[in-house]
Design a protein around this motif. Structure first.
Motif, PDB file in Angstrom:
ATOM      1  N   ALA A 245     170.346   5.539   4.794  1.00 39.67           N
ATOM      2  CA  ALA A 245     169.257   5.947   3.709  1.00 39.67           C
ATOM      3  C   ALA A 245     169.368   4.785   2.787  1.00 39.67           C
ATOM      4  N   LYS A 246     170.421   4.014   2.541  1.00 34.76           N
ATOM      5  CA  LYS A 246     170.357   2.978   1.414  1.00 34.76           C
ATOM      6  C   LYS A 246     169.749   1.740   1.754  1.00 34.76           C
ATOM      7  N   ARG A 247     169.450   1.734   2.999  1.00 37.82           N
ATOM      8  CA  ARG A 247     168.801   0.383   3.560  1.00 37.82           C
ATOM      9  C   ARG A 247     167.490   0.417   4.012  1.00 37.82           C
ATOM     10  N   LYS A 337     172.266  -1.734  14.371  1.00 35.25           N
ATOM     11  CA  LYS A 337     173.163  -2.767  13.643  1.00 35.25           C
ATOM     12  C   LYS A 337     172.809  -3.010  12.268  1.00 35.25           C
ATOM     13  N   LEU A 338     173.860  -2.983  11.336  1.00 39.40           N
ATOM     14  CA  LEU A 338     173.635  -3.249   9.707  1.00 39.40           C
ATOM     15  C   LEU A 338     173.566  -4.641   9.865  1.00 39.40           C
ATOM     16  N   ALA A 339     172.431  -4.983   8.905  1.00 38.28           N
ATOM     17  CA  ALA A 339     172.364  -6.447   8.866  1.00 38.28           C
ATOM     18  C   ALA A 339     171.812  -6.835   7.195  1.00 38.28           C
ATOM     19  N   GLU A 351     153.835 -21.953   4.936  1.00 42.44           N
ATOM     20  CA  GLU A 351     153.953 -21.509   3.511  1.00 42.44           C
ATOM     21  C   GLU A 351     154.462 -20.227   3.034  1.00 42.44           C
ATOM     22  N   VAL A 352     155.668 -20.229   2.321  1.00 49.93           N
ATOM     23  CA  VAL A 352     156.269 -18.997   2.126  1.00 49.93           C
ATOM     24  C   VAL A 352     155.427 -18.351   0.867  1.00 49.93           C
ATOM     25  N   GLN A 353     155.083 -17.123   1.154  1.00 43.39           N
ATOM     26  CA  GLN A 353     154.067 -16.721  -0.190  1.00 43.39           C
ATOM     27  C   GLN A 353     155.186 -15.714  -0.897  1.00 43.39           C
ATOM     28  N   ALA A 354     156.092 -15.178  -0.431  1.00 42.94           N
ATOM     29  CA  ALA A 354     157.180 -14.167  -1.011  1.00 42.94           C
ATOM     30  C   ALA A 354     158.394 -14.169  -0.016  1.00 42.94           C
ATOM     31  N   SER A 355     159.367 -13.751  -0.554  1.00 47.17           N
ATOM     32  CA  SER A 355     160.725 -13.575  -0.111  1.00 47.17           C
ATOM     33  C   SER A 355     161.572 -12.472  -0.594  1.00 47.17           C
ATOM     34  N   ARG A 356     162.479 -11.869   0.076  1.00 48.08           N
ATOM     35  CA  ARG A 356     163.309 -10.886  -0.520  1.00 48.08           C
ATOM     36  C   ARG A 356     164.590 -10.939   0.253  1.00 48.08           C
ATOM     37  N   VAL A 357     165.647 -10.714  -0.458  1.00 53.89           N
ATOM     38  CA  VAL A 357     166.828 -10.257   0.347  1.00 53.89           C
ATOM     39  C   VAL A 357     167.339  -8.882   0.206  1.00 53.89           C
ATOM     40  N   VAL A 358     167.275  -8.485   1.417  1.00 55.98           N
ATOM     41  CA  VAL A 358     167.785  -6.929   1.586  1.00 55.98           C
ATOM     42  C   VAL A 358     168.840  -6.521   2.753  1.00 55.98           C
ATOM     43  N   LEU A 570     176.276 -12.534  -3.428  1.00 54.58           N
ATOM     44  CA  LEU A 570     174.877 -12.363  -3.412  1.00 54.58           C
ATOM     45  C   LEU A 570     174.639 -10.714  -3.607  1.00 54.58           C
ATOM     46  N   THR A 571     175.496  -9.763  -3.080  1.00 50.01           N
ATOM     47  CA  THR A 571     175.251  -8.399  -3.257  1.00 50.01           C
ATOM     48  C   THR A 571     175.700  -8.077  -4.643  1.00 50.01           C
ATOM     49  N   LYS A 572     176.834  -8.575  -5.016  1.00 52.94           N
ATOM     50  CA  LYS A 572     177.437  -8.493  -6.172  1.00 52.94           C
ATOM     51  C   LYS A 572     176.400  -8.911  -7.438  1.00 52.94           C
ATOM     52  N   TYR A 573     175.623 -10.031  -7.252  1.00 54.11           N
ATOM     53  CA  TYR A 573     174.786 -10.439  -8.382  1.00 54.11           C
ATOM     54  C   TYR A 573     173.480  -9.597  -8.288  1.00 54.11           C
TER      55      TYR A 573
END
Length: 703
Positions: A245-247, A337-339, A351-358, A570-573
């Protein structure tokens, strides 16, 4: 007695009586100088030595060696030929330490020396007065057992003496066993250190024994601690509904892994789906190792200590327990799998128009080997061909951008061995980096760079939070100058000054020019030597070789500890956490860099061992090769057919007296002026293969 002899005697006398003040009369009697001419010559030399700043005249006619009160701390480097040296902590020039003045210091020990005053036209010299910290007290070698005692015969080039082992300290070892021995003492008057057996690795010559011996020699672990494996066995593999549910859910998006055919630890997967005309969503999904490995726990502490997986010729020594690296964390096909993912909205032109880390959950649809993915790229046929071909198109655009920005294009091939079930090398092949490899590489570089920018790129007046960066400095100017002089002999040029981009573009230009030429490998090798080594640090200076301002390692947490650190931070920040201690993380970065270097050295040693084993069945055979290294003790030659490297010892070049010209990488005969230079084509016969020393000897065949 001549001036030279008497000077040497005086020098020895003052060394022996360091700290004492001696009158003329005392000096004459110590050296048994009885005639007037001898005494006069001695007085002359004493005054020369005072003028040289070697001695001090404390009172009229009273002398003392001038140590300048200099005591220095640094690292002792032992050489088996007795030419030991001391590397001062302050980075000043090395100082020669004769064997008699070494106080039995071992290689890389931290020592305190007393610095003798430098004599004119002589190298600086010193004496070890205290061993502050032993660097290494364990050695690997082969046992020779006699009736009441034994010796460990080491192949370590830094230990000239075998280690004496009392019979009761043998731990059941027999002659011909490879063993790890710890030095327990080295009495002042004893020629040999005394030790005890810590572990018996097995019979010398047995493949597993030899691979374990290589690991032990570099201080790397060759067994996995049972307690750590047990902790891993207790980790549940199931994913709970709360976690799901968190992912972000990517299970329905086309996803696959591309890895070497023998890989089991799949760190990364790629997903792709169209967003709108010309725009794609590409996901770089990385195994979420730190979800399972808790900071400070027993598995984490072991991973931190190892810092990296080690890839020897025939085996992997993993950083994490097998249950984690090959099962729970490995992104295997058809398993949920968890990633930890970096998701890009990206055009076909890269060309990168947007990026996110999740944090995500994924399910890989297919595991490709590099060869299978390569076939799809070449034939435009096969499973998921649209997706694979689109990723390839975007990767090529990203690559082009990188080179335009000044990234350096080293395209090295790797030497690999086909190995039978007993670990014997049966054939050699070369692994080249093709489009499929480059496709994966480009997306990993993009993900690493994006993560580094998310933390490192902050507004002008703000301080970035602490992160381990992967940094790479500009080439060493002196080495670049040497490279420039060296390649000029082949008619090539390279810029040694100008902007970062100017220099890297000119290096790329050089690499393009030599492509396919016989000197390609050689010039590439010398160019790489001019480069600095990439390393980890919390102080970001950018990555010169990749032409990135911000770069880190995020994409391989199964096999590298820095990636685990980056995941956690990264998770902490992202959760709004405060910055961590720079000092603590800088120390971890340094440790990780050192372990990476050690692992690379062990890897090289295992390749060398297999090369020697492979060639030992080809004694007497003749091969064409190229001179790949020139030293004062001989020529290194790399064979064209299989890239095995051996040495033509200087003693075998007996047609002349050869001198070593370091600047021009060559040996030159004094009488006939014949030269052997780096890069020269040469024909050799395989003369000797010494597995113990991992050494191949060649003899020259005159054409």
């Amino acid at each position: 007695m001549g001036k030279k002899q008497l000077t040497a005697l005086l020098s020895e006398l003052f060394h022996a009586k360091t700290g004492e003040t001696m009158s003329m009369k005392h000096i004459f009697s110590e050296l048994r100088l009885t005639t007037h001419p001898q005494k006069m010559l001695c007085v002359d030399i004493l005054h020369d030595l005072v003028a040289d700043d070697y001695l001090s005249e404390v009172d009229k006619g009273k002398f003392r060696i001038n140590t300048h009160g200099t005591e220095m701390t640094g690292t002792f480097q032992r050489k088996s030929n007795g030419k030991n040296s001391f590397l001062p902590e302050d980075g000043s020039d090395p100082i020669f330490i004769a064997e008699r003045n070494s106080a039995h210091a071992m290689n890389n020990d931290k020592v305190k020396i007393m610095f003798y005053a430098k004599r004119k036209h002589r190298e600086a010299e010193g004496e070890v007065i205290e061993i502050l910290e032993r660097a290494n007290d364990t050695f690997v070698g082969t046992l020779e057992v006699a009736k009441s005692y034994a010796f460990l015969v080491t192949e370590n080039r830094t230990l000239a003496n075998d280690i004496f082992i009392p019979r009761e300290k043998l731990k059941g070892g027999k002659t011909g066993d490879k063993a790890i021995v710890k030095i327990t003492e080295w009495p002042d008057k004893a020629k040999n250190p005394i030790g005890q057996v810590i572990d018996i690795l097995g019979r010398a010559g047995d493949n597993t024994t030899e691979m374990h011996a290589i690991l032990a020699e570099f201080g790397l672990p060759y067994v996995y601690p049972k307690a750590v494996e047990k902790a891993a066995d207790n980790i549940p593999a199931e994913i709970t509904p709360e976690e799901l549910a968190k992912r972000e859910d990517f299970r329905k998006v086309t996803t696959f892994t591309i890895d070497p055919k023998d890989a089991k630890d799949f760190d990364d997967a790629l997903s792709i789906r169209p967003l709108k005309e010309g725009l794609w969503e590409v996901g770089v999904h990385i195994a979420d190792v730190t979800h399972y490995v808790k900071e400070g726990g027993i598995i984490d502490r072991e991973a931190e200590k190892r810092a990296t997986s080690v890839y020897l010729v025939d085996r992997t020594i993993p950083m994490l327990p097998e249950r984690l690296c090959n099962f729970i964390c490995s992104l295997r096909p058809d398993e949920e799998k968890l990633a930890y993912s970096v998701i890009f909205d990206i055009t076909e032109k890269g060309e990168v128009q947007a990026s996110r880390v999740v944090h995500t959950v994924i399910k890989s649809d297919r595991r490709f080997t590099y060869e299978e993915a390569q076939q799809i790229i070449e034939t435009k046929q096969g499973d998921f061909k649209e997706e694979v071909l689109m990723l390839d198109t975007i990767a090529k655009a990203l690559r082009e951008k990188r080179f335009a920005a000044g990234a350096i294009n080293f395209d090295r091939y790797e030497v690999k061995f086909e190995i039978d079930e007993k670990g014997k090398p049966v054939s050699v092949y070369f692994k080249e980096s093709k489009d499929a490899n480059k496709l994966v590489e480009e997306f990993m570089l993009l993900a690493n760079k994006t993560v580094a920018e998310k933390v490192g790129r902050v507004p002008r007046n703000k301080k970035a939070k602490v992160l381990p960066y992967r940094i790479h400095d500009l080439p060493d100017p002196e080495k670049l100058e040497n490279l420039s002089q060296f390649i000029a002999r082949f008619g090539y040029k390279v810029r040694t000054s100008g902007s970062k981009t100017d220099i890297s573009k000119s290096i790329n230009h050089l690499l393009d020019d030599i492509h396919g030429k016989k000197e390609e490998n050689l010039i590439e090798t010398v160019s790489i030597r001019a480069m600095q080594k990439a390393r980890y640090s919390t102080h970001n200076i950018g990555h010169y070789g990749l032409a990135f301002e911000y770069y880190t390692h995020f994409t391989s947490p199964i096999r590298r500890f820095p990636d685990m650190m980056v995941h956690r931070l990264l998770t902490k920040y992202m959760d709004g956490g405060r910055s961590v201690s720079e000092q603590k993380y800088e120390a971890l970065c340094e440790h990780s860099s050192n372990m990476e270097q050690t692992a690379a050295n062990a890897e090289r040693a295992s390749i060398k061992y297999k090369q020697v084993e492979f060639m030992s069945e080809r004694l007497g055979q003749v091969y064409d090769g190229v001179i790949s290294g020139v030293t004062e003790w001989g020529l290194y030659v790399e064979l064209n057919e299989n890239k095995c490297e051996g040495m033509v010892p200087i003693r075998d070049l007996d047609d002349d007296y050869y001198e070593f010209d370091e600047k021009n990488y060559c040996l030159r005969g004094r009488r006939k002026n014949r030269t052997y230079s780096l890069g020269d084509a040469i024909t050799v016969r395989v003369a000797r293969a010494n597995l113990e020393k991992k050494q191949l000897d060649f003899e020259l065949i005159e054409k």
